[in-house]
Motif scaffolding. Structure first.
Motif, PDB file in Angstrom:
ATOM      1  N   GLU A  84      59.583  66.558  16.340  1.00  0.00           N
ATOM      2  CA  GLU A  84      58.536  66.586  17.357  1.00  0.00           C
ATOM      3  C   GLU A  84      59.026  67.267  18.629  1.00  0.00           C
ATOM      4  N   GLY A 121      57.888  70.910  21.050  1.00  0.00           N
ATOM      5  CA  GLY A 121      57.337  70.705  22.381  1.00  0.00           C
ATOM      6  C   GLY A 121      56.401  69.519  22.448  1.00  0.00           C
ATOM      7  N   ILE A 122      56.705  68.459  21.696  1.00  0.00           N
ATOM      8  CA  ILE A 122      55.903  67.237  21.795  1.00  0.00           C
ATOM      9  C   ILE A 122      56.772  66.215  22.523  1.00  0.00           C
ATOM     10  N   ILE A 138      43.635  59.566  20.381  1.00  0.00           N
ATOM     11  CA  ILE A 138      43.565  60.916  20.933  1.00  0.00           C
ATOM     12  C   ILE A 138      44.294  60.954  22.285  1.00  0.00           C
ATOM     13  N   HIS A 189      48.039  61.167  21.721  1.00  0.00           N
ATOM     14  CA  HIS A 189      48.365  62.521  21.268  1.00  0.00           C
ATOM     15  C   HIS A 189      48.318  63.494  22.453  1.00  0.00           C
ATOM     16  N   PHE A 190      47.259  63.374  23.268  1.00  0.00           N
ATOM     17  CA  PHE A 190      47.088  64.280  24.403  1.00  0.00           C
ATOM     18  C   PHE A 190      48.262  64.168  25.365  1.00  0.00           C
ATOM     19  N   ARG A 250      51.218  63.287  24.890  1.00  0.00           N
ATOM     20  CA  ARG A 250      52.484  63.785  24.372  1.00  0.00           C
ATOM     21  C   ARG A 250      52.496  65.309  24.273  1.00  0.00           C
ATOM     22  N   ARG A 251      51.328  65.938  24.134  1.00  0.00           N
ATOM     23  CA  ARG A 251      51.316  67.390  23.934  1.00  0.00           C
ATOM     24  C   ARG A 251      51.118  68.168  25.234  1.00  0.00           C
ATOM     25  N   PHE A 252      50.368  67.571  26.189  1.00  0.00           N
ATOM     26  CA  PHE A 252      49.980  68.333  27.364  1.00  0.00           C
ATOM     27  C   PHE A 252      51.157  68.797  28.251  1.00  0.00           C
ATOM     28  N   TRP A 283      54.425  69.758  28.065  1.00  0.00           N
ATOM     29  CA  TRP A 283      55.129  70.992  27.725  1.00  0.00           C
ATOM     30  C   TRP A 283      54.194  72.189  27.712  1.00  0.00           C
ATOM     31  N   LEU A 284      52.986  71.944  27.208  1.00  0.00           N
ATOM     32  CA  LEU A 284      52.006  73.011  27.120  1.00  0.00           C
ATOM     33  C   LEU A 284      51.746  73.602  28.498  1.00  0.00           C
ATOM     34  N   GLN A 287      52.391  72.595  17.718  1.00  0.00           N
ATOM     35  CA  GLN A 287      52.383  71.133  17.886  1.00  0.00           C
ATOM     36  C   GLN A 287      51.508  70.465  16.827  1.00  0.00           C
ATOM     37  N   LEU A 293      41.135  67.017  20.023  1.00  0.00           N
ATOM     38  CA  LEU A 293      42.323  67.260  20.836  1.00  0.00           C
ATOM     39  C   LEU A 293      42.360  68.684  21.354  1.00  0.00           C
ATOM     40  N   LEU A 329      42.484  69.531  25.201  1.00  0.00           N
ATOM     41  CA  LEU A 329      43.603  70.306  25.759  1.00  0.00           C
ATOM     42  C   LEU A 329      43.093  71.617  26.356  1.00  0.00           C
TER      43      LEU A 329
END
Lengths: 464, 464
Positions: A262, A266-267, A281, A284-285, A287-289, A291-292, B336, B365, B369
């Motif tokens: 992960e 980039g998670i 959701i 998930h958001f 954890r992903r936002f 780095w993005l 991701q 998601l 995002l």
């Protein structure tokens, strides 16, 4: 097939819960493994869970509880009254109990601790002193301890009471009167030795132990390197504190691999204990936002480089045809190199002293990959591109154009490969987790390099 | 600390090998675990290896051999004469022996098989029928088999001979006279039951078995789900063929995780059994080049899209500032999403039936995002960009420019997130390994989408 019968039992259980059929529920639950029961429970809605906890046997629930994700622990325990909570907590293995108490609110923790027998409370408190991801945080203290002055018969009498305690008989440890670890005895040697054999005669040396404060990943590495069944956990004075068993190690390995994978994409944040589909959701958001967003802002630098080289691109717009390729080749080679290095680190293959060897290897590989890729793309450009009759300014031949593209591709690949290997090593040197600088971070970085290298090579070689 | 003493022993061994000091070598080797001896051996040069094999005790070498990477097996065995080869091969556990014979040349395999005792030869041949990465290929046949008409005393007499066979006493299996699996007995129950107890009284049901032809990954998943110590391997008629033990599972997990991680970074081919540093540049090259080349050729499509939109970029060259960001955000979100889905598949969390749930989750998601990222970048563009006083053609405000950028970013993120989730699912549906379509493949694909989305949005919204 046995697997099919499990699926049938699971379906029967789900149907019984849905129709609130107590008899059917108990019959199906009886047949199923606690891991399957936990998986079913996790997927029920609120009312169905109430039905489940109202009718399941209290003797079976501790094992189910230990399999549930952290976020479900407290709300599930609260479905029971204090008496049932006491039974459940009392029956838990002590490492599971400590884990569970670390996952609930402070208020609930106090309340649950107060329900425990004094000796359980003490064992739990001492386990909770260690971080969840250390050897001490993973160990169980339910280990069979004997002393070296006993005979086989005496040991068997002592151990008879432990027969149903699943974690304690794989290895039996010999300690002195201060609790220092002296050796181990295997159950098979107890079983097949005459009753009057002194323990010292069948005792074996313990070569490999782990400190309670060591990282859980180290415990997993020792397990797989030395093919162990049980790993004794000691303090710095070699007092035996507990054991780590093979099922702990499987959990550690799964956690650590998921975490690595992960992070490498980039998670961010803690790996969820819930399954992918049961994670919300929102989680998930979150954890992903992060780095993005950081990477997007960084990527504007690449755009800035492109903006600065407007005149080069405007002079020969055909350069745009190869721009994404040169840039992307950096991300791909950098990502490959980073992956190899990070994985080698995770498996304990790279000592800090071997940095130079890694650099040499990746530099050679980067040059080799760059040369061969550059030559291939040059050939394609010289032999295939003219067929499409694209526009090149007067005085610039396909050959010199191919040279500019290939040189920048080769340089970009060599630089990116080396960067991909160096970044994780650098991250480790400053005590960051190497996995966080993998593919996405490296790609964004070498994208910027790629723009600079490509336009500089074009300007220089094509004289723009 | 015990770890320090191991390091000292390793250093003493290495020094003894280097100075060809036989006595020092034997003393240090005596202290070390076979896994450490194998690691040292792997790092020696040719002459040092000859010294090692000339002096190591033949009784210790089988375990060391089993730890060596595939590519070293044959050349190492050939350092011994036929008599020593016979001893070494005879002492190997039968699953290790089968693995080793699968890794050597056909000529050597015949020669080695001929050295075996008839019963070893038969067991080895039958194990070699299974692929290395199936349950059958991983199992050992050295399992303790008893029949249900025995008493505890009879069983103990039968098992006494197996006391040093490390793989066989964790669980003792009960079979009928045709070899069908009927149940299991635990050593602890044998130890603590009166001698005249019939086996049927302490026999337990075996709920979970695995077919010999099943994938090794399935075996590992069952182990960690059900917290098992030993997993019995059966054929389709429920004949007991062998067992998989916890050390096999650790190896499987390590192999499968490494394979997933490598594939997800576009590294092709079989995962090397050698460590990163001991793998040759040629092997590294062969594993990294193929994807790199394919992806580079594909990336020319992105360049082609850019070429087709020359007039849009020429009209407002400021668009170049955000181009890499929009394109890269697709790679990052797609990567991701793919990682989460691939990992969930590896852990057995996603049944083929849950595709729709995955699509719904990733679509939500992706939209979330995309919206938040789009809004953030719009704000940056409207409030910060004007300070740098960049050139925009007359009639185009910062707000409408920001709108074009943000809309394309949001669409790119939503499309890429969904693609990242769908590609691995699609790959599985056509029986490809989901991991091969991860980050690099998805990045290249969504790069092309990104170019099209960005320039189309700019052309439409800005009226170019």
């Amino acid at each position: 097939m046995p697997e099919d019968s499990i699926i049938l039992d699971i379906e029967a259980l789900e149907a019984a819960v849905e129709s609130r059929n107590v008899e059917g529920f108990l019959k199906a639950a009886e047949e199923l493994h606690y891991a399957d029961l936990a998986a079913v429970f996790e997927n029920l809605d609120d009312e169905e869970r109430s039905f489940f906890t109202a009718h399941i046997s209290i003797d079976r629930f501790p094992e189910i509880l230990a399999e549930l994700p952290d976020t479900l622990i407290e709300e599930t325990l609260e479905r029971f009254d204090a008496k049932a909570q006491q039974d459940i907590l009392g029956q838990l293995l002590d490492d599971d109990r400590a884990d569970i108490l670390q996952d609930v609110s402070a208020e609930a923790r106090q309340r649950y601790l107060a329900l425990l027998q004094p000796e359980d409370m003490e064992a739990t408190r001492s386990l909770m002193r260690y971080d969840e991801d250390t050897a001490g945080g993973r160990m169980t203290t339910q280990v069979a301890r004997i002393t070296s002055d006993m005979t086989v018969k005496q040991v068997l009498e002592v151990l008879r009471d432990d027969i149903n305690s699943t974690e304690s008989l794989a290895r039996i440890y010999v300690v002195d009167d201060q609790g220092h670890l002296m050796g181990k005895v295997r159950l098979r040697h107890l079983t097949f030795s005459p009753w009057d054999t002194p323990i010292t005669e069948i005792m074996q040396e313990v070569d490999i132990t782990i400190l309670a404060t060591a990282d859980q990943e180290e415990a997993a590495q020792m397990f797989s390197k030395y093919d162990m069944t049980v790993l004794p956990v000691v303090d710095e004075f070699n007092h035996l504190l507990g054991i780590i068993t093979h099922d702990d190690v499987l959990e550690i390995l799964e956690e650590e691999s998921t975490e690595d994978i992960e992070k490498m994409s980039g998670i961010a944040g803690e790996t969820s204990e819930e399954t992918y589909l049961n994670t919300s959701i929102g989680t998930h958001f979150k954890r992903r936002f992060p780095w993005l967003f950081v990477l997007a802002v960084l990527a504007i630098s690449s755009g800035y480089v492109m903006l600065r080289f407007e005149h080069v691109l405007s002079s020969i717009f055909l350069l745009a045809l190869y721009l994404p390729m040169v840039v992307a080749a950096g991300g791909n080679t950098g990502g490959q190199a980073a992956t190899m290095v990070i994985r080698a680190m995770s498996l304990g293959e790279l000592e800090p002293g071997s940095t130079f060897k890694v650099i040499l290897k990746e530099l050679s590989l980067g040059l080799l990959l760059g040369l061969i890729m550059g030559a291939s793309i040059a050939a394609i450009t010289i032999f295939i591109l003219p067929a499409f009759n694209p526009q090149l300014p007067e005085g610039i031949s396909y050959t010199i154009f191919a040279l500019a593209v290939s040189v920048s591709l080769a340089v970009q690949i060599a630089v990116s490969t080396l960067s991909g290997a160096l970044l994780p090593i650098g991250a480790r040197a400053i005590k960051l987790d190497p996995a966080v600088v993998a593919a996405p971070a490296i790609t964004t970085l070498v994208d910027i390099f790629g723009m600079v290298i490509y336009f500089t090579a074009a300007r220089t070689i094509l004289g723009l």
